[in-house]
Design a protein around this motif. Structure first.
Motif, PDB file in Angstrom:
ATOM      1  N   ARG A 237       5.235   5.627  10.766  1.00  0.00           N
ATOM      2  CA  ARG A 237       6.165   4.918   9.908  1.00  0.00           C
ATOM      3  C   ARG A 237       5.800   5.107   8.445  1.00  0.00           C
ATOM      4  NH1 ARG A 237       9.180  -0.309   9.953  1.00  0.00           N
ATOM      5  NH2 ARG A 237       8.642  -1.190   7.946  1.00  0.00           N
ATOM      6  N   TYR A 238       4.493   5.102   8.191  1.00  0.00           N
ATOM      7  CA  TYR A 238       4.080   5.302   6.814  1.00  0.00           C
ATOM      8  C   TYR A 238       4.460   6.696   6.330  1.00  0.00           C
ATOM      9  CZ  TYR A 238       1.329   6.484   2.835  1.00  0.00           C
ATOM     10  OH  TYR A 238       0.961   6.945   1.617  1.00  0.00           O
ATOM     11  N   PHE A 239       4.196   7.688   7.163  1.00  0.00           N
ATOM     12  CA  PHE A 239       4.502   9.048   6.733  1.00  0.00           C
ATOM     13  C   PHE A 239       5.992   9.249   6.550  1.00  0.00           C
ATOM     14  CE2 PHE A 239       0.221  10.379   8.270  1.00  0.00           C
ATOM     15  CZ  PHE A 239      -0.186  10.836   7.040  1.00  0.00           C
ATOM     16  N   ALA A 240       6.788   8.552   7.348  1.00  0.00           N
ATOM     17  CA  ALA A 240       8.225   8.718   7.226  1.00  0.00           C
ATOM     18  C   ALA A 240       8.753   8.008   6.002  1.00  0.00           C
ATOM     19  CB  ALA A 240       8.901   8.199   8.485  1.00  0.00           C
ATOM     20  N   GLN A 241       8.304   6.783   5.764  1.00  0.00           N
ATOM     21  CA  GLN A 241       8.949   5.976   4.735  1.00  0.00           C
ATOM     22  C   GLN A 241       8.068   5.714   3.526  1.00  0.00           C
ATOM     23  OE1 GLN A 241      10.155   2.511   6.854  1.00  0.00           O
ATOM     24  NE2 GLN A 241      11.661   3.656   8.055  1.00  0.00           N
ATOM     25  N   ARG A 242       6.804   6.122   3.611  1.00  0.00           N
ATOM     26  CA  ARG A 242       5.879   5.952   2.496  1.00  0.00           C
ATOM     27  C   ARG A 242       5.727   4.503   2.066  1.00  0.00           C
ATOM     28  NH1 ARG A 242       2.509  10.317   1.316  1.00  0.00           N
ATOM     29  NH2 ARG A 242       3.365  11.770   2.770  1.00  0.00           N
ATOM     30  N   ARG A 243       5.781   3.609   3.002  1.00  0.00           N
ATOM     31  CA  ARG A 243       5.389   2.244   2.667  1.00  0.00           C
ATOM     32  C   ARG A 243       4.794   1.585   3.903  1.00  0.00           C
ATOM     33  NH1 ARG A 243       9.151  -1.487   4.015  1.00  0.00           N
ATOM     34  NH2 ARG A 243      11.089  -0.655   4.869  1.00  0.00           N
ATOM     35  N   LEU A 244       3.983   0.567   3.650  1.00  0.00           N
ATOM     36  CA  LEU A 244       3.242  -0.007   4.771  1.00  0.00           C
ATOM     37  C   LEU A 244       4.140  -0.858   5.648  1.00  0.00           C
ATOM     38  CD1 LEU A 244      -0.076  -1.064   3.075  1.00  0.00           C
ATOM     39  CD2 LEU A 244       0.533   1.082   4.121  1.00  0.00           C
ATOM     40  N   GLY A 245       4.986  -1.644   5.002  1.00  0.00           N
ATOM     41  CA  GLY A 245       5.879  -2.486   5.776  1.00  0.00           C
ATOM     42  C   GLY A 245       5.186  -3.693   6.382  1.00  0.00           C
ATOM     43  N   PHE A 306      -7.855   4.279   3.935  1.00  0.00           N
ATOM     44  CA  PHE A 306      -8.070   5.640   3.451  1.00  0.00           C
ATOM     45  C   PHE A 306      -6.874   6.131   2.642  1.00  0.00           C
ATOM     46  CE2 PHE A 306     -11.474   5.790   6.586  1.00  0.00           C
ATOM     47  CZ  PHE A 306     -12.428   6.445   5.859  1.00  0.00           C
ATOM     48  N   ILE A 307      -5.675   5.840   3.132  1.00  0.00           N
ATOM     49  CA  ILE A 307      -4.476   6.257   2.414  1.00  0.00           C
ATOM     50  C   ILE A 307      -4.474   5.663   1.013  1.00  0.00           C
ATOM     51  CG2 ILE A 307      -1.986   5.904   2.268  1.00  0.00           C
ATOM     52  CD1 ILE A 307      -2.420   7.919   4.263  1.00  0.00           C
ATOM     53  N   PHE A 308      -4.779   4.372   0.956  1.00  0.00           N
ATOM     54  CA  PHE A 308      -4.748   3.680  -0.321  1.00  0.00           C
ATOM     55  C   PHE A 308      -5.766   4.284  -1.283  1.00  0.00           C
ATOM     56  CE2 PHE A 308      -6.396   0.338  -3.055  1.00  0.00           C
ATOM     57  CZ  PHE A 308      -5.265   0.083  -3.764  1.00  0.00           C
ATOM     58  N   GLN A 309      -6.950   4.533  -0.748  1.00  0.00           N
ATOM     59  CA  GLN A 309      -8.007   5.148  -1.548  1.00  0.00           C
ATOM     60  C   GLN A 309      -7.541   6.483  -2.111  1.00  0.00           C
ATOM     61  OE1 GLN A 309     -10.973   4.376  -2.345  1.00  0.00           O
ATOM     62  NE2 GLN A 309     -11.910   6.325  -2.894  1.00  0.00           N
ATOM     63  N   GLN A 310      -6.850   7.241  -1.266  1.00  0.00           N
ATOM     64  CA  GLN A 310      -6.427   8.565  -1.656  1.00  0.00           C
ATOM     65  C   GLN A 310      -5.429   8.517  -2.798  1.00  0.00           C
ATOM     66  OE1 GLN A 310      -8.469  10.439  -0.161  1.00  0.00           O
ATOM     67  NE2 GLN A 310      -7.743  11.712  -1.833  1.00  0.00           N
ATOM     68  N   THR A 311      -4.448   7.589  -2.666  1.00  0.00           N
ATOM     69  CA  THR A 311      -3.466   7.490  -3.747  1.00  0.00           C
ATOM     70  C   THR A 311      -4.151   7.084  -5.042  1.00  0.00           C
ATOM     71  OG1 THR A 311      -2.979   5.355  -2.795  1.00  0.00           O
ATOM     72  CG2 THR A 311      -1.336   7.067  -2.493  1.00  0.00           C
ATOM     73  N   LYS A 312      -5.204   6.245  -4.913  1.00  0.00           N
ATOM     74  CA  LYS A 312      -5.908   5.818  -6.116  1.00  0.00           C
ATOM     75  C   LYS A 312      -6.607   7.019  -6.770  1.00  0.00           C
ATOM     76  CE  LYS A 312      -9.212   2.799  -5.843  1.00  0.00           C
ATOM     77  NZ  LYS A 312      -9.948   1.616  -5.398  1.00  0.00           N
ATOM     78  N   VAL A 313      -7.260   7.828  -5.930  1.00  0.00           N
ATOM     79  CA  VAL A 313      -7.965   8.987  -6.452  1.00  0.00           C
ATOM     80  C   VAL A 313      -6.986   9.933  -7.144  1.00  0.00           C
ATOM     81  CG1 VAL A 313      -9.235  11.062  -5.818  1.00  0.00           C
ATOM     82  CG2 VAL A 313      -9.844   8.890  -4.801  1.00  0.00           C
ATOM     83  N   GLU A 314      -5.852  10.163  -6.469  1.00  0.00           N
ATOM     84  CA  GLU A 314      -4.879  11.076  -7.057  1.00  0.00           C
ATOM     85  C   GLU A 314      -4.324  10.518  -8.363  1.00  0.00           C
ATOM     86  OE1 GLU A 314      -2.128  11.854  -3.954  1.00  0.00           O
ATOM     87  OE2 GLU A 314      -3.571  13.144  -2.929  1.00  0.00           O
ATOM     88  N   ASP A 315      -4.134   9.204  -8.372  1.00  0.00           N
ATOM     89  CA  ASP A 315      -3.645   8.539  -9.582  1.00  0.00           C
ATOM     90  C   ASP A 315      -4.561   8.811 -10.764  1.00  0.00           C
ATOM     91  OD1 ASP A 315      -1.306   7.349  -8.987  1.00  0.00           O
ATOM     92  OD2 ASP A 315      -1.978   5.362  -9.660  1.00  0.00           O
ATOM     93  N   THR A 316      -5.860   8.531 -10.559  1.00  0.00           N
ATOM     94  CA  THR A 316      -6.806   8.707 -11.660  1.00  0.00           C
ATOM     95  C   THR A 316      -6.881  10.166 -12.064  1.00  0.00           C
ATOM     96  OG1 THR A 316      -8.514   8.732  -9.981  1.00  0.00           O
ATOM     97  CG2 THR A 316      -8.282   6.713 -11.234  1.00  0.00           C
ATOM     98  N   LYS A 317      -6.815  11.045 -11.067  1.00  0.00           N
ATOM     99  CA  LYS A 317      -6.846  12.467 -11.361  1.00  0.00           C
ATOM    100  C   LYS A 317      -5.654  12.855 -12.230  1.00  0.00           C
ATOM    101  CE  LYS A 317      -9.210  15.492  -8.176  1.00  0.00           C
ATOM    102  NZ  LYS A 317      -9.077  16.272  -6.967  1.00  0.00           N
ATOM    103  N   GLY A 318      -4.475  12.430 -11.770  1.00  0.00           N
ATOM    104  CA  GLY A 318      -3.255  12.755 -12.497  1.00  0.00           C
ATOM    105  C   GLY A 318      -3.316  12.257 -13.927  1.00  0.00           C
ATOM    106  N   ARG A 319      -3.838  11.019 -14.066  1.00  0.00           N
ATOM    107  CA  ARG A 319      -3.927  10.438 -15.394  1.00  0.00           C
ATOM    108  C   ARG A 319      -4.859  11.259 -16.285  1.00  0.00           C
ATOM    109  NH1 ARG A 319      -4.988   4.639 -13.936  1.00  0.00           N
ATOM    110  NH2 ARG A 319      -3.116   4.603 -12.662  1.00  0.00           N
TER     111      ARG A 319
END
Lengths: 323, 539, 113
Positions: A237-245, A306-319
């Motif tokens: 569900r997460y991969f399909a809709q990109r939210r935890l729900g 893990f997913i949350f951590q990953q988005t955080k890492v990518e966020d800081t990287k992007g910034r």
């Protein structure tokens, strides 16, 4: 059996590949296939319960965790190449060769010693289990009978281990306290088609998971395997809709409550007057359901951490790249 | 008797329940709970003491031992259970106002208490394995509790080395089960007698011994321990718990598993030598450290070596001496770690050269620490001297005796260096104005008193708990006192000389990477395998 | 045959722990070792023609159910410990910026001094 030999050879090759490949992502994929081969292989050894567990947990979920965890941390290909050319690396290769010879020698001695000395002096436990498990526990699946009745004391720690592992993961990955993580993670779904199709899939996966859990005492499967299947619903569900729900804190509380429930329920086994033959079966089903829900909550939390951590890492990287 | 599984499960369930309370209630609840646990374990201990056989085996849910899981109470394990309950009570009291204490921390401690009790009581191979796995992960959270840079490395180092050790352990269990078909300790031993060739046991034993040697930090496999026990940011209660109690559970397990295999395969000579080398080497490394927590952690390595040595002497007197030393070490080492926590918090440094004047600034803490130091060095009338005396007394030849004195000489020298912190004057006095909760000082003092108490009434306590009459020969005890004072004087001079040479700094920089530890594990495994297979080679 | 392979994979994993200097490779090697033990537990002492331990089969025909029950536990243990190790790995990587054991040790020693 030639089939088993093919499988075993493939397993060795995959194991070698997963430690020799330079890129970690590819190594992890090899590891996942290795686990899958293992899972199929257990079927030849009449272990359907184990096969199911290895396929769902060892192969699918572990690979997903690995991939999410190392995403963004692995080296670029150019970096790997430049490291491999340095003189230090050559020394390391020499070391690998040296240790390879040592391991081959010792391994050969140990294995030949093993096949020279191994012997059987009977299987008292097997003898007892297969004769009396149906009348003792009311289960039709001896594996379930063992882990929900004879050796339930171990199973409690197994559930505890999962709880502790999840606590540790959530703690190390620094889930922001008091924050609603949903908004931070929410991004747009990758593909409309995936979203639609997985929408059709949930009910079937849910149904299958419940079936595995509720029939754990009759057929292969049980709380752990079924719970993992249920957890995969959240993940898909997460991969399909990109939210935890779902709110992760509620999930954590639920997991702990289920764990307490499992302890309390297993304590009933200590009261023999309770455990008449009708209640025994009911007890098994109830235990399986509780374990299933607990495992489902736990694995879902694990994955989202893990997913949350990953988005955080990518966020800081992007910034940092932008800035 | 109160059933053993309650001792294991109730702390765990209680810890999980704490998540549903607020932190104030949780702290109070924990203290009351610990008191109840002490009473319960005392009740079981007295019950067991007055049983004819001093042994009670119970099975979960009443199944036979072949198919179910059994727990075993004997005098040693029930005393260890009481020790666990008592020590945790002091730890919780010490941390009552700590700012790191929240429900998660309390839950982790309560859970690990249940697990340690479980390991002491467990009587089944797989049960032990799973208890250890949970404990390993829990401990790694405790080590990394403040998540700073240093502790992250220490934590992952601890976790991975110990997980590898546990795979060895599981492989050993797998081999045993495949050959014998049971998992219960006592039944395993019965089944072993049926084997036609005892060489079949060599491989499983080697796997189990490799795992346990890492767990008890014997010579080549100890480098995870100081890092884990003395990681700078971990709360001092965690260090005290790990060093004082948790590694003792491995030691006790090592001893029991060795007992199962003993009639068939013997490894005692190997462990006699390794234990002695560990005792010596640990003392040397402790001497070279600057960080007070690291000094204590390496001293733990040294004392563990001594206990392993005592357990491997294969004599009744040495065995009870070693068991008594396990208890004593648990008490004085946790005292030392707690006091080191107070000291480093007040002085804001852990460097031994920069801490001075503790005796004047904090008399209670200093008194407790000095008692504990006298205990660990084996000063006359303190607890360590009695347990060490019994270990020495059972040494047959002069070489063994000399070896123990030499190891103890290392410990004495190292603690002479340590005790400099009491004297002198603190240079920057602004720190000492920082006031800590007085209760912590009292806890340290009371725990220090235990090591005096344990020395004065050692014989009576042993009769009370173990129903054993251990002889103390006044003449040889007097001789031991003389040797203690001689070592004390010798230690002063050796310390003077060593500190000038600068060799300490070189030793301090020795360290092993994870790969080297794995390599040592493999080498340890192959060496003990080759040793056993040569020793029991067919004629 | 399966017993032989499980020994080989176990030693292979141990070999990787000794020579591979990357933390993530160590975790992969650990998973390999765990899987090898599970494989051994299930295949050790297996006799041809035994059936799954479910009530349709006669007791004498059933395979030993205990290793299977224990190994389900081992699989769950494996996933939890892997998850914890991975979470730590991500912390480690963020704080130290490398995943080479030797470099990590050096940085850690400098921290001490």
């Amino acid at each position: 059996m030639p089939v088993t030999i093919v499988f075993l050879l493939a397993m060795v090759v995959l194991a070698v590949a997963s430690i020799q490949v330079r890129k970690a992502e590819i190594a992890v994929i090899y590891l996942g296939i290795f686990s899958l081969f293992n899972a199929i292989f257990y079927l030849f050894y009449s272990a359907p319960d184990l096969s199911l567990a290895e396929a769902v947990i060892g192969s699918a979920l572990a690979t997903a965790l690995f991939l999410v965890a190392i995403k963004g941390y692995t080296l670029r290909r150019t970096q790997i190449k430049s490291e491999y050319r340095s003189p230090k690396m050559r020394l390391a290769l020499f070391g690998e060769l040296f240790w390879g010879v040592v391991f081959l020698t010792i391994g050969f001695i140990v294995i030949s010693f093993y096949f020279g000395t191994v012997q059987d002096v009977g299987k008292p436990a097997w003898y007892h289990y297969v004769r009396s498990f149906i009348s003792d526990t009311g289960a039709r699946n001896a594996v379930t009978a063992i882990y929900l009745n004879y050796r339930v004391f171990d199973t409690l720690f197994e559930a505890l281990l999962l709880l502790v592992g999840i606590l540790a993961t959530a703690y190390f990955l620094e889930w922001p306290e008091g924050k609603e993580p949903e908004e931070e993670i929410a991004t747009k779904p990758d593909s409309e088609i995936v979203a639609r199709i997985s929408g059709l899939l949930y009910p079937f996966i849910l149904l299958y998971g419940f079936y595995i859990i509720v029939n754990g005492h009759l057929t292969p499967g049980g709380g752990f395997q079924g719970g993992a299947i249920l957890a995969s619903v959240f993940i898909i569900r997460y991969f399909a809709q990109r939210r935890l729900g779902i709110n992760i804190f509620i999930l954590q509380r639920l997991e702990k409550s289920f764990f307490l429930g499992i302890i309390a329920l297993s304590m009933l086994l200590l009261l023999p007057e309770f455990m008449n033959s009708d209640f025994k079966v009911f007890h098994l089903v109830l235990m399986n359901i509780l374990i299933g829900f607990k495992v489902c909550c736990g694995l879902a939390i694990l994955f989202f951490c893990f997913i949350f951590q990953q988005t955080k890492v990518e966020d800081t990287k992007g910034r940092s790249e932008r800035g | 008797m109160i059933p053993g599984y309650l001792f294991v499960l109730v702390p765990i369930a209680f810890g999980t329940l704490l998540f549903f309370t607020n932190s104030r209630q949780a702290k109070r609840g924990v203290i009351i709970f610990q008191l109840a646990l002490i009473l319960a374990s005392l009740y079981n201990l007295t019950k067991l003491r007055f049983l004819e056989s001093h042994v009670s085996i119970e099975t979960f849910a009443g199944w036979d031992r072949i198919i179910g899981i059994s727990l075993k109470w004997d005098l040693v394990s029930s005393l260890f259970v009481m020790l666990t309950a008592g020590l945790f009570f002091f730890l919780f009291l010490f941390d009552y106002r700590g700012d790191h204490v929240d429900q998660l921390f309390l839950m982790l401690l309560c859970t690990i208490q249940g697990l340690i009790i479980g390991i002491f009581l467990a009587h089944d191979f797989f049960n032990v394995f799973i208890l250890y796995e949970v404990a390993t992960i829990l401990v790694s959270i405790l080590i990394m509790f403040r998540k700073d840079k240093q502790s992250v490395y220490d934590g992952i180092f601890y976790l991975l080395t110990n997980l590898v050790a546990m795979t060895f352990f599981l492989f050993g269990i797998a081999l045993l089960y495949r050959m014998l078909g049971v998992l219960d300790f006592a039944l395993t031993r019965e089944q072993m007698a049926l084997l036609s060739d005892r060489r079949a046991l060599i491989l499983p034993y080697t796997f189990l011994v490799t795992a346990l040697s890492l767990k008890i930090a014997i010579l080549p496999l100890f480098s995870w321990l100081p890092r884990a026990h003395a990681t700078p940011s971990a709360p001092s209660t965690v260090s005290a718990l790990l060093s004082g109690l948790f590694v003792k559970s491995s030691l006790y397990l090592f001893f029991r598993i060795r007992n199962i295999f003993d009639p068939f395969l013997e490894l005692t000579e190997l462990f006699l030598i390794l234990g002695w080398l560990t005792a010596l080497f640990g003392a040397l490394l402790a001497l070279s450290q600057k960080d007070i927590k690291l000094i204590l952690a390496y001293s733990t390595v040294s004392q563990l070596g001594l206990i392993t040595f005592g357990l491997s002497l294969n004599q009744d007197l040495a065995f009870w001496g070693a068991v008594y030393h396990i208890i004593n070490h648990a008490i004085f080492k946790s005292t030392l770690f707690l006091s080191a926590g107070i000291i480093s918090e007040i002085y804001r440094t852990r460097d031994i050269e920069r801490i001075r004047g503790v005796g004047k600034g904090m008399p209670l803490v200093a008194a407790g620490t000095i008692f504990a130091i006298l205990g660990v060095t084996g000063a006359p009338f303190f607890s360590g001297s009695m347990s060490k005396y019994w270990i020495v007394a059972s040494a047959k030849d002069n070489l063994t005796t000399l070896g123990i004195y030499l190891a103890n000489f290392g410990t004495i020298t190292c603690f002479i260096r340590y005790s400099r912190i009491f004297f002198g004057v603190q240079k920057n006095s602004e720190n000492s104005s920082c006031s800590l909760w007085k209760m912590q000082h009292i806890v340290v003092f009371v725990m220090g008193l235990f090591s005096l108490f344990g020395g004065l009434f050692a014989r009576e306590l042993i009769i009370l708990f173990f129903a054993k009459q251990l002889p103390v020969d006044p003449l040889s005890y007097f001789q031991k006192i003389m040797i203690f004072f001689a070592s004390l004087i010798g230690g002063f001079f050796v310390l003077r000389v060593i500190e000038r040479t600068g060799i300490l700094k070189k030793i301090r920089e020795l360290d092993l990477s994870f790969n080297s530890v794995a390599a040592f594990m493999f080498l340890f495994f192959s060496m003990s395998f080759l040793y056993l297979s040569l020793k029991y080679a067919p004629q | 045959m399966a017993e032989l392979v499980s020994f080989i994979i176990f030693f292979l994993g141990l070999y990787a722990l000794v020579v591979k200097r990357s933390v993530i490779k160590s975790i992969i090697a650990l998973v390999l070792m765990e899987t090898a033990v599970i494989l051994y537990f299930v295949s050790g002492g297996f006799e041809e023609g035994k059936l799954p331990p479910i009530s349709d089969a006669l007791p004498e025909q059933m395979v030993d159910p205990l290793p299977q029950a224990l190994m389900i536990t081992a699989i769950v243990i494996g996933i939890s410990s892997t998850a914890v190790a991975l979470a730590m790995y991500s912390q480690l990587h963020r704080k130290y910026g490398t995943d080479d054991w030797k470099k990590l040790m050096k940085i850690r020693l400098e921290e001490d001094a």
